[in-house]
Design a protein around this motif. Structure first.
Motif, PDB file in Angstrom:
ATOM      1  N   LEU A 223       0.826  -1.197   0.000  1.00  5.89           N
ATOM      2  CA  LEU A 223       0.000   0.000   0.000  1.00  5.89           C
ATOM      3  C   LEU A 223       0.868   1.258   0.000  1.00  5.89           C
ATOM      4  O   LEU A 223       0.513   2.271  -0.622  1.00  5.89           O
ATOM      5  CB  LEU A 223      -0.932  -0.003   1.212  1.00  5.89           C
ATOM      6  N   ASP A 224       2.010   1.194   0.689  1.00  8.58           N
ATOM      7  CA  ASP A 224       2.929   2.333   0.692  1.00  8.58           C
ATOM      8  C   ASP A 224       3.579   2.517  -0.675  1.00  8.58           C
ATOM      9  O   ASP A 224       3.826   3.655  -1.106  1.00  8.58           O
ATOM     10  CB  ASP A 224       4.002   2.156   1.768  1.00  8.58           C
ATOM     11  N   LEU A 225       3.865   1.422  -1.365  1.00  9.38           N
ATOM     12  CA  LEU A 225       4.416   1.539  -2.713  1.00  9.38           C
ATOM     13  C   LEU A 225       3.402   2.194  -3.647  1.00  9.38           C
ATOM     14  O   LEU A 225       3.765   3.001  -4.509  1.00  9.38           O
ATOM     15  CB  LEU A 225       4.825   0.168  -3.248  1.00  9.38           C
ATOM     16  N   LEU A 226       2.115   1.875  -3.466  1.00  9.57           N
ATOM     17  CA  LEU A 226       1.077   2.545  -4.245  1.00  9.57           C
ATOM     18  C   LEU A 226       1.142   4.054  -4.030  1.00  9.57           C
ATOM     19  O   LEU A 226       1.056   4.838  -4.987  1.00  9.57           O
ATOM     20  CB  LEU A 226      -0.312   2.039  -3.846  1.00  9.57           C
ATOM     21  N   ASP A 227       1.316   4.467  -2.776  1.00  8.33           N
ATOM     22  CA  ASP A 227       1.390   5.904  -2.471  1.00  8.33           C
ATOM     23  C   ASP A 227       2.613   6.547  -3.121  1.00  8.33           C
ATOM     24  O   ASP A 227       2.533   7.655  -3.655  1.00  8.33           O
ATOM     25  CB  ASP A 227       1.442   6.121  -0.957  1.00  8.33           C
ATOM     26  N   ALA A 228       3.748   5.846  -3.075  1.00  8.98           N
ATOM     27  CA  ALA A 228       4.985   6.399  -3.635  1.00  8.98           C
ATOM     28  C   ALA A 228       4.869   6.575  -5.147  1.00  8.98           C
ATOM     29  O   ALA A 228       5.313   7.588  -5.711  1.00  8.98           O
ATOM     30  CB  ALA A 228       6.168   5.499  -3.294  1.00  8.98           C
ATOM     31  N   LEU A 229       4.280   5.598  -5.821  1.00 13.29           N
ATOM     32  CA  LEU A 229       4.135   5.680  -7.276  1.00 13.29           C
ATOM     33  C   LEU A 229       3.096   6.730  -7.671  1.00 13.29           C
ATOM     34  O   LEU A 229       3.249   7.419  -8.685  1.00 13.29           O
ATOM     35  CB  LEU A 229       3.769   4.315  -7.848  1.00 13.29           C
ATOM     36  N   GLN A 230       2.053   6.876  -6.853  1.00 14.37           N
ATOM     37  CA  GLN A 230       1.087   7.942  -7.124  1.00 14.37           C
ATOM     38  C   GLN A 230       1.749   9.308  -6.955  1.00 14.37           C
ATOM     39  O   GLN A 230       1.496  10.239  -7.733  1.00 14.37           O
ATOM     40  CB  GLN A 230      -0.115   7.806  -6.187  1.00 14.37           C
ATOM     41  N   GLU A 231       2.603   9.436  -5.952  1.00 16.64           N
ATOM     42  CA  GLU A 231       3.335  10.685  -5.759  1.00 16.64           C
ATOM     43  C   GLU A 231       4.198  10.984  -6.981  1.00 16.64           C
ATOM     44  O   GLU A 231       4.271  12.127  -7.439  1.00 16.64           O
ATOM     45  CB  GLU A 231       4.207  10.585  -4.510  1.00 16.64           C
ATOM     46  N   ARG A 232       4.842   9.950  -7.528  1.00 15.08           N
ATOM     47  CA  ARG A 232       5.692  10.155  -8.710  1.00 15.08           C
ATOM     48  C   ARG A 232       4.853  10.583  -9.909  1.00 15.08           C
ATOM     49  O   ARG A 232       5.254  11.463 -10.675  1.00 15.08           O
ATOM     50  CB  ARG A 232       6.487   8.878  -9.010  1.00 15.08           C
ATOM     51  N   LEU A 233       3.705   9.969 -10.089  1.00 14.94           N
ATOM     52  CA  LEU A 233       2.839  10.355 -11.198  1.00 14.94           C
ATOM     53  C   LEU A 233       2.353  11.801 -11.050  1.00 14.94           C
ATOM     54  O   LEU A 233       2.274  12.543 -12.046  1.00 14.94           O
ATOM     55  CB  LEU A 233       1.650   9.395 -11.295  1.00 14.94           C
TER      56      LEU A 233
END
Length: 325
Positions: A223-233
């Motif tokens: 779930l944290d990786l989802l947040d990190a990738l959304q931040e990058r997008l």
């Protein structure tokens, strides 16, 4: 004040920490401080650190409760006094010339950081590999927009194969309490960085243990990786990055998203998954208006409606799809 601060989070690595510390003490470059953060280890790791500190006043040991590598590195950054900063994991070790070579390249230069190659040490020695870097100079935008999306074994995400000017990290910290903390950190790092120099020297030895964090991730950690990738997008859209690179990161996001969907979470975790589903739909719609190929735009229709289904189809027919995407 030391020229170089080496920050090492230490947790449950009694088998390797002595080699790690020795590899720093045996550097040909000696103007350093070694900051060891014992992150609440229950084995002998903390005691071993104390024994070395008693013999060498360049070593500072800080004992904390267990809060994870991100918090430990932040403690190290708060105590670092060097003009330049490096990181190392407690189960890894350095070539004796590592600090000297990185320092030689960065001192009195325009570089914000210098990056070296490393040897990955896997459980089966025959699987060991290096990245095979070529010497070059790039900028932070080029790394974040393009290079991080290439197959690079985490080269641009990990922190321990680099030396940094202190000023670059002055206002940066790792996200406390998050898994995949390097993903969050690297997003901000490359936004803050200008010139970055890469050298091909293999100077760090990184153990990939069967029990390492990356190999033992719980599903909810993704779930944290989802947040990190959304931040990058979000960064990609904000700074008008390439639509093809935005598409790549969206595809990366589908892997951890599908893992989380299959976990059938409840409560807060379920809400985070559904929030990501909505985010994927929004990104897919925004990309539909960009200059992408017909095949990519067609795939976005399915991604927006059924992201986890699209991922399962893509994995099944990966070799055929790569020819088009």
């Amino acid at each position: 004040m030391a020229e170089v601060s080496m920050i090492v989070p230490v947790y449950q690595v009694e088998k390797y920490i002595a080699q790690c510390i020795e590899s720093v003490l045996n550097q040909t470059f000696q103007d350093f401080e070694l900051i060891l953060i014992d992150d609440g280890s229950k084995d002998q790791s903390g005691r071993i650190c104390d024994l070395y500190a008693a013999k060498d006043d360049r070593i500072l040991v800080i004992h904390t409760e267990n809060r994870g590598a991100a918090a430990a590195r932040n403690v190290g950054l708060d105590h670092a006094s060097g003009r330049y900063i490096t990181f190392l994991d407690g189960d890894d070790y350095l070539d004796e010339h590592m600090i000297a070579r990185l320092y030689e390249e960065i001192v009195d230069s325009e570089y914000d950081m210098v990056v070296c190659d490393f040897l990955n040490l896997l459980p089966d020695e025959e699987d060991n590999f290096i990245v095979h870097l070529q010497e070059k100079t790039v900028n932070g935008r080029e790394v974040l927009e393009h290079l991080k999306n290439e197959r690079n074994y985490g080269l641009w995400t990990i922190v321990w194969n680099k030396i940094y000017k202190r000023e670059v990290l002055e206002n940066l910290r790792f996200p406390d309490g998050k898994y995949f903390e390097d993903e969050f950190f690297s997003n901000q790092l490359y936004l803050n960085s200008n010139q970055i120099h890469v050298i091909p020297d293999v100077l760090c030895y990184h153990r990939v243990l069967a029990s390492s964090t990356m190999n033992t991730q719980k599903i909810e950690n993704y779930l944290d990786l989802l947040d990190a990738l959304q931040e990058r997008l979000d960064i990609y859209f904000k700074y008008d990055y390439s639509e093809d690179e935005i598409y790549k990161v969206l595809i990366f996001l589908l892997d951890p998203f599908t893992k989380c969907v299959r976990a059938k979470f409840s409560g807060t975790n379920k809400k985070r998954v559904e929030q990501t589903r909505r985010f994927i739909k929004i990104v897919s719609r925004r990309l539909m208006g960009k200059n992408l190929s017909f095949v990519k735009k067609s795939s976005l229709v399915i991604i927006g409606l059924f992201p986890d289904l699209m991922y399962r189809i893509a994995i099944r027919f990966r070799s055929q799809l790569e020819k088009f995407l």
